[in-house]
Design an enzyme around this catalytic site. Sequence first.
Site, mmCIF file in Angstrom:
data_model
loop_
_atom_site.group_PDB
_atom_site.id
_atom_site.type_symbol
_atom_site.label_atom_id
_atom_site.label_comp_id
_atom_site.label_asym_id
_atom_site.label_seq_id
_atom_site.Cartn_x
_atom_site.Cartn_y
_atom_site.Cartn_z
ATOM 1 N N HIS A 181 0.813 -1.230 0.000
ATOM 2 C CA HIS A 181 0.000 0.000 0.000
ATOM 3 C C HIS A 181 0.843 1.275 0.000
ATOM 4 O O HIS A 181 0.343 2.343 -0.355
ATOM 5 C CB HIS A 181 -0.912 0.036 1.235
ATOM 6 C CG HIS A 181 -1.912 -1.072 1.290
ATOM 7 N ND1 HIS A 181 -2.791 -1.336 0.272
ATOM 8 C CD2 HIS A 181 -2.166 -1.999 2.264
ATOM 9 C CE1 HIS A 181 -3.545 -2.375 0.603
ATOM 10 N NE2 HIS A 181 -3.178 -2.799 1.803
ATOM 11 N N ASP A 213 -3.251 -10.569 -1.823
ATOM 12 C CA ASP A 213 -3.786 -9.961 -0.606
ATOM 13 C C ASP A 213 -5.236 -9.542 -0.861
ATOM 14 O O ASP A 213 -5.614 -9.245 -1.990
ATOM 15 C CB ASP A 213 -2.933 -8.739 -0.251
ATOM 16 C CG ASP A 213 -3.227 -8.190 1.138
ATOM 17 O OD1 ASP A 213 -2.444 -8.462 2.053
ATOM 18 O OD2 ASP A 213 -4.239 -7.467 1.297
ATOM 19 N N HIS A 245 -6.675 -6.837 0.059
ATOM 20 C CA HIS A 245 -6.757 -5.400 -0.215
ATOM 21 C C HIS A 245 -6.020 -5.078 -1.504
ATOM 22 O O HIS A 245 -4.992 -5.683 -1.808
ATOM 23 C CB HIS A 245 -6.126 -4.587 0.926
ATOM 24 C CG HIS A 245 -6.757 -4.805 2.260
ATOM 25 N ND1 HIS A 245 -6.283 -5.766 3.146
ATOM 26 C CD2 HIS A 245 -7.804 -4.201 2.870
ATOM 27 C CE1 HIS A 245 -7.024 -5.739 4.247
ATOM 28 N NE2 HIS A 245 -7.957 -4.798 4.107
ATOM 29 N N ASP A 254 -4.730 -12.416 4.116
ATOM 30 C CA ASP A 254 -6.029 -11.967 4.617
ATOM 31 C C ASP A 254 -7.130 -12.303 3.617
ATOM 32 O O ASP A 254 -8.310 -12.065 3.877
ATOM 33 C CB ASP A 254 -6.019 -10.467 4.939
ATOM 34 C CG ASP A 254 -5.331 -9.632 3.885
ATOM 35 O OD1 ASP A 254 -5.006 -10.169 2.812
ATOM 36 O OD2 ASP A 254 -5.098 -8.426 4.134
ATOM 37 N N TYR A 274 -4.274 -11.741 9.108
ATOM 38 C CA TYR A 274 -4.510 -11.296 10.484
ATOM 39 C C TYR A 274 -5.223 -12.323 11.352
ATOM 40 O O TYR A 274 -5.473 -12.060 12.520
ATOM 41 C CB TYR A 274 -5.264 -9.956 10.458
ATOM 42 C CG TYR A 274 -4.522 -8.968 9.578
ATOM 43 C CD1 TYR A 274 -3.355 -8.356 10.023
ATOM 44 C CD2 TYR A 274 -4.938 -8.719 8.271
ATOM 45 C CE1 TYR A 274 -2.635 -7.503 9.204
ATOM 46 C CE2 TYR A 274 -4.223 -7.865 7.442
ATOM 47 C CZ TYR A 274 -3.073 -7.264 7.916
ATOM 48 O OH TYR A 274 -2.348 -6.437 7.101
#
Length: 768
Positions: free
Chosen positions: A218, A255, A257, A348, A388
């Site tokens: 990110h 991922d 995201h 995740d 997570y």
Amino acid sequence: MCVAVRDSCAPVLLCRGLSWPDSLDCDRFPADEDMCLASLSKEYKHIHKELPKPICQTCPAVEEFFTQKRVLDVFCANNFAMASGTALIYDDEMTSYKLLWDNPECDIEVPERLLSSYEQLKHYHLVERCVHVPVREGTEEEIMLVHSSEYLEVVKSTQTMNEEELRRVSENYDAVYFHPNTYRCAKLAVGATLQLVDSVMSGKVRNGMALVRPPGHHSQRNAANGFCVFNNVAIAAQYAKRRYGLQRILIVDWDVHHGQGIQYVFEEDPSVLYYSWHRYEHQQFWPLLRESDYDAVGQGKGKGFNLNVPWNKVGMGNSEYLAAFFHVLLPVAFEFVPELILVSSGYDSGIGDPEGQMNATPECFAHLTHFLMQLANGRLCAVLEGGYHLKSLSESVCMTVKTLLRDPLPQISGEMAPCLSAVESIQNVRAAHKPYWKCLMYEEATPLHDLSTKSQQMMEAELIQTSTHPTAEQAAGTTSSEEAIKTDRFLESHMKKILCPVPPVKTAAAIVSKAYAHLLPISVQVEMEMNAQELKTLVSGFDAELVKEEKALLSLQNVVAVLDKILKKKVCNGIAESSVASVSTTFALKHCFDFGLQRVLCIVVGDMDLELNLDDGKILLMNICQKQQTEKTNSKYHISLNWKEDSERNNFFCAVLGFILPVAYSYQPDLMIIVIGPNSSLGVNGISLLTCLLQGLATSGILVVIQDTEIKLVQSVAKALSGVSTPDFGAYAPASQENVLEIKRLRDQLQQEWKMLRCSVRDWISGS
């Protein structure tokens, strides 16, 4: 110089069943280049195999000039053995920072993410099987390949800040926290990633994984973002381009995201193909960006090199992830022909994660990794991003590393049927990228704007506004610990079910011409003759007449010798030469069912008739032939694929990715038998591709039966099965319109039975 080295050392490779690598093609060097190979440090001393010493001149070290010469240096230092081994990079110093104040947005990013992953790797005895590479700090110059000097100074300044100052700096960014040790850990994360790239590109290892923290995908040129400080993978791509002169790098970001930081760095760069799937929900999920949607294809020269697969609902799982690979990523990636693969390995997107709320089980990441290992000659660097739920994260990391080590893949769980929303996203990505990729040029579907999840989202929004009761999402916080415990229990049971012992031998071979045995890879176990009486007893129960035919008996002996070891888990897979392949295959199938198997996928390449009972679904027979078999009608368990091969290049990618793999994964066989008969419609490259990609199924259990022995084919198949190196699949060629129409015809006929074939909403509706 290259020609001299090749002519001296190529025979050493050939005697081990390996061809001279395409990446070291001497035509890539100037004809008048007269430099000698530079000497190397002890760092690259070969440790895995001892091959005969090549006849190489001793030359003085010279100044490096060509990137490919660096590879030659390492190649020569390693006695001309191919790279092997898997690197694991970890340092517990990267657990030395944590959140110092109360912040619910950031409290899931904890040191235990690294600790639990490494402990689970030790539990499965994977750490000791990997090559350990030391961690170093990334330099400021390396960090500034992506980030500005001003931003670097901000991060550097956090080392001496107190808690209040750290808090104020953190508030300047979105979902980030700083600690006095953050800068040191972030530099280690960059350095670890670059150490992995160096190890892979130098030939010290074939692939590897870096367990790093903080994550990176990110972070942007001037900003930390989403727990990320320095963009580890983006820096690695820029570093690899600069140091090794790479022209094509594939970044796969699984991922949950969107890695917008990576997208921003490379959106105008055609040398980097970036693929990301991510929870999007019509721009309602973080990072809440319009440019995370499917139509953000890149800019300028980079158009077509940014692939976004937006998930517009939660609950995506194994079948959706595989469908996105089969119908989007893999066709484009094979056409792109990357020289290096970087994986932003965020877990995740796995089951139980509070951020993703997806359902992919850990073995799914093993299958995804397996497919990527067939690209870039196996040069793959996986770098940890998110994840997570500690149990889900650690088991998924282990599945990835096991696959990099080339362990057999566990059977993938769950129904193989992607949901409507996933198919909508796949259709939109294919339509958006049709102008840029030959593999999609005959795509008929157009972008969808009236998506099934949009109306559902509006209804849920209205319900929230009118209701005084909390929604399921709002109430989730009160039950998150219960859900985590439930996932822990599920995974504890699930992993015990899917994990199986690794056979002591990867590949066995039984060939009539024993004189060719020395041309097979060293790791292939050549089978000796079976006890004659034992074989006759076994065969007589099948067909008493065969016992009288010596030629047929010898062919059956080869097949049974290998098949028996596969069934008894003494080897993973194998090759058998048979002069009567049809009889041998029929007998092999009977032997499988006598042993207790329930489903066998049998793929016949060439002209061959097998008299089989296909009514009960125990056999799925797929025939790949040159001529249309008009007298036979395709049915659920008997499929005829009429394929016209390109005489110069490999055009079989379309068939394997768009049809054979989706059907095979829908069927989920216990074993696969690939039969190469007379008048084969495929060359060596196509057969090698098929063999490699199918190894994800049936815990890698494949028997390849070859009727007309061709040593080049036997060598290539042996290489594919044993995993000593990635076979040469040949130059990519897009499928002809005729071949594409054949795939479309079969998809229309069979997608109701084999739901992984669906890649458009029209397919989904007609197949429902």
